[in-house]
Design an enzyme around this catalytic site. Sequence first.
Site, PDB file in Angstrom:
ATOM      1  N   CYS A 113      17.093  29.796  60.304  1.00 44.89           N
ATOM      2  CA  CYS A 113      17.449  28.370  60.268  1.00 44.89           C
ATOM      3  C   CYS A 113      18.819  28.097  60.893  1.00 44.89           C
ATOM      4  O   CYS A 113      19.190  26.939  61.092  1.00 44.89           O
ATOM      5  CB  CYS A 113      17.412  27.857  58.833  1.00 44.89           C
ATOM      6  SG  CYS A 113      15.858  28.207  58.020  1.00 44.89           S
ATOM      7  N   HIS A 254      21.859  21.901  57.233  1.00 47.99           N
ATOM      8  CA  HIS A 254      20.479  22.390  57.342  1.00 47.99           C
ATOM      9  C   HIS A 254      19.684  21.825  56.165  1.00 47.99           C
ATOM     10  O   HIS A 254      20.160  21.779  55.037  1.00 47.99           O
ATOM     11  CB  HIS A 254      20.454  23.923  57.322  1.00 47.99           C
ATOM     12  CG  HIS A 254      19.083  24.474  57.143  1.00 47.99           C
ATOM     13  ND1 HIS A 254      18.010  24.053  57.903  1.00 47.99           N
ATOM     14  CD2 HIS A 254      18.578  25.401  56.271  1.00 47.99           C
ATOM     15  CE1 HIS A 254      16.925  24.687  57.511  1.00 47.99           C
ATOM     16  NE2 HIS A 254      17.235  25.511  56.527  1.00 47.99           N
ATOM     17  N   ASN A 284      11.534  21.584  55.343  1.00 44.72           N
ATOM     18  CA  ASN A 284      12.449  22.497  56.019  1.00 44.72           C
ATOM     19  C   ASN A 284      11.862  22.877  57.381  1.00 44.72           C
ATOM     20  O   ASN A 284      10.874  23.614  57.447  1.00 44.72           O
ATOM     21  CB  ASN A 284      12.648  23.739  55.137  1.00 44.72           C
ATOM     22  CG  ASN A 284      13.582  24.763  55.750  1.00 44.72           C
ATOM     23  OD1 ASN A 284      13.950  24.668  56.917  1.00 44.72           O
ATOM     24  ND2 ASN A 284      13.959  25.762  54.970  1.00 44.72           N
TER      25      ASN A 284
HETATM   26  O1  UT7 Z   1      15.869  27.632  55.219  1.00 42.36           O
HETATM   27  C1  UT7 Z   1      16.207  28.886  54.697  1.00 42.36           C
HETATM   28  C2  UT7 Z   1      16.767  28.729  53.406  1.00 42.36           C
HETATM   29  N1  UT7 Z   1      15.772  28.394  52.416  1.00 42.36           N
HETATM   30  C3  UT7 Z   1      16.226  28.000  51.269  1.00 42.36           C
HETATM   31  O2  UT7 Z   1      17.416  27.877  51.139  1.00 42.36           O
HETATM   32  C4  UT7 Z   1      15.287  27.798  50.110  1.00 42.36           C
HETATM   33  C5  UT7 Z   1      15.961  28.319  48.879  1.00 42.36           C
HETATM   34  N2  UT7 Z   1      15.182  28.315  47.662  1.00 42.36           N
HETATM   35  C6  UT7 Z   1      14.703  27.205  47.075  1.00 42.36           C
HETATM   36  O3  UT7 Z   1      14.796  26.124  47.588  1.00 42.36           O
HETATM   37  C7  UT7 Z   1      14.122  27.333  45.693  1.00 42.36           C
HETATM   38  O4  UT7 Z   1      14.426  28.609  45.165  1.00 42.36           O
HETATM   39  C8  UT7 Z   1      12.590  27.099  45.631  1.00 42.36           C
HETATM   40  C9  UT7 Z   1      12.278  25.652  45.927  1.00 42.36           C
HETATM   41  C10 UT7 Z   1      11.884  28.005  46.625  1.00 42.36           C
HETATM   42  C11 UT7 Z   1      12.067  27.434  44.252  1.00 42.36           C
HETATM   43  O5  UT7 Z   1      12.715  26.612  43.279  1.00 42.36           O
HETATM   44  P1  UT7 Z   1      13.285  27.250  41.933  1.00 42.36           P
HETATM   45  O6  UT7 Z   1      13.865  26.150  41.174  1.00 42.36           O
HETATM   46  O7  UT7 Z   1      14.172  28.392  42.339  1.00 42.36           O
HETATM   47  O8  UT7 Z   1      11.984  27.740  41.222  1.00 42.36           O
HETATM   48  P2  UT7 Z   1      11.617  29.205  40.726  1.00 42.36           P
HETATM   49  O9  UT7 Z   1      11.275  30.079  41.871  1.00 42.36           O
HETATM   50  O10 UT7 Z   1      12.663  29.668  39.769  1.00 42.36           O
HETATM   51  O11 UT7 Z   1      10.311  28.924  39.896  1.00 42.36           O
HETATM   52  C12 UT7 Z   1      10.352  28.185  38.671  1.00 42.36           C
HETATM   53  C13 UT7 Z   1       8.933  27.991  38.201  1.00 42.36           C
HETATM   54  C14 UT7 Z   1       8.127  29.284  38.181  1.00 42.36           C
HETATM   55  O12 UT7 Z   1       7.240  29.216  37.076  1.00 42.36           O
HETATM   56  P3  UT7 Z   1       7.553  30.000  35.723  1.00 42.36           P
HETATM   57  O13 UT7 Z   1       7.662  31.446  36.098  1.00 42.36           O
HETATM   58  O14 UT7 Z   1       8.848  29.430  35.212  1.00 42.36           O
HETATM   59  O15 UT7 Z   1       6.377  29.680  34.863  1.00 42.36           O
HETATM   60  C15 UT7 Z   1       7.316  29.222  39.447  1.00 42.36           C
HETATM   61  O16 UT7 Z   1       6.123  29.960  39.373  1.00 42.36           O
HETATM   62  O17 UT7 Z   1       8.255  27.104  39.086  1.00 42.36           O
HETATM   63  C16 UT7 Z   1       7.043  27.738  39.541  1.00 42.36           C
HETATM   64  N3  UT7 Z   1       6.770  27.287  40.890  1.00 42.36           N
HETATM   65  C17 UT7 Z   1       6.018  26.201  41.135  1.00 42.36           C
HETATM   66  N4  UT7 Z   1       5.381  25.350  40.328  1.00 42.36           N
HETATM   67  C18 UT7 Z   1       4.703  24.338  40.922  1.00 42.36           C
HETATM   68  C19 UT7 Z   1       7.207  27.820  42.063  1.00 42.36           C
HETATM   69  N5  UT7 Z   1       6.733  27.097  43.081  1.00 42.36           N
HETATM   70  C20 UT7 Z   1       5.989  26.093  42.547  1.00 42.36           C
HETATM   71  C21 UT7 Z   1       5.265  25.019  43.105  1.00 42.36           C
HETATM   72  N6  UT7 Z   1       4.659  24.180  42.233  1.00 42.36           N
HETATM   73  N7  UT7 Z   1       5.175  24.814  44.437  1.00 42.36           N
END
Ligand code: UT7
Length: 327
Positions: A113, A254, A284
């Site tokens: 990115c 970004h 993104n």
């Molecule tokens: O461009 C390059 C750079 N990219 C980035 O900077 C992206 C960086 N990361 C992020 O934006 C975030 O980490 C994400 C959006 C990818 C994920 O958000 P998060 O708040 O870190 O969620 P998480 O991975 O901690 O997941 C929390 C919960 C999990 O469920 P449990 O284990 O708590 O039951 C996931 O399984 O949310 C669940 N989850 C979802 N639920 C519904 C993860 N993705 C989804 C989804 N819909 N799409």
Amino acid sequence: MIQASIAGIGSYVPSRVVTNADLMKIVDTSDEWIIKRTGIKERRYAADDQACSDLAYFAATSALEMAEMEPSELDCIIIGTVTGDHPFPSTACILQEKLGAKGAMAFDVSAGCTGFMLGLSIGSNMIKTGQFKKVLVMGGEVLSRVTDFEDRGTCVLFGDGAGAVVLTAPDDSGSGILSTHLESDGSYADMLNIPAGGSRKPPTLETIKNRKHYLYMEGQITFKMAIRTMTKIGNLALEQNGLTIEDIDYVVPHQANWRIIEGLAKKLGAPIDKVISEIHKYGNTSGASIPIALDEAVRSGKVKKGDLLLLTAFGAGYTWGSSIVRW
Ligand code: UT7
């Protein structure tokens, strides 16, 4: 000292809109989760017959039109991309042929990115040294082709698009690129990648079966590092130019996640209304996200001649970069 002027800017997103409701039909997710955790409402996907150079072509044409420049005048074409038309040759060479930019040197850069910021730095420094006079710098991605639609943690995030700027030698208007800064840390290389398809793990039935040709991301580490590094390199750009955040009219970060953008604004001390974001519409788009957001802000009249901008990006590698631009 101004390194290069920006003579034109352009962008292109494909017409196919994919809403959160559309993704709910494919993976176990909800509109509420996606909006709350990312700020994304919809994104664009390329048509089946569109590759990276096709999106780049429309963005480049638009930027060249604003610059009132023929493609044949270009000395150099640089595209930041990780989803080029082919592993080789470069997408920039394919675009060169499409544009009819005979005589230009064309190449791709790979910084995830941060790809557009890397291209901006290379292009503006080439102009500063006098090697080239007219450089097209782009970010272009078709991330929908490397998205794993069985991974709800990543598949809701990405979209396709392209953005372009035309750089020329600075005039005496005071507008242009004041500085660029770049850093990387390869110890995080495994945190955001496409595991197979290169010389480390060439394509096999096994790699395909195990979904190793799709984008992989450690979301939380990437999230924290995105805020930390974009803040660090944004502040470095301010310091090196003798500026404070109060001097900046708009921050153009970004666009990875609205919560990252909010966290960055807070750490930089920038009011949120000074931050340009199109994440809700496009998700993104990796290296394309900054030129797409800036192009829309310029064309809508939000960013005006003379405005001082702080651009800051973060991506795979990890890589990160910033630039101060007087529009
Ligand atoms: O461009 C390059 C750079 N990219 C980035 O900077 C992206 C960086 N990361 C992020 O934006 C975030 O980490 C994400 C959006 C990818 C994920 O958000 P998060 O708040 O870190 O969620 P998480 O991975 O901690 O997941 C929390 C919960 C999990 O469920 P449990 O284990 O708590 O039951 C996931 O399984 O949310 C669940 N989850 C979802 N639920 C519904 C993860 N993705 C989804 C989804 N819909 N799409």
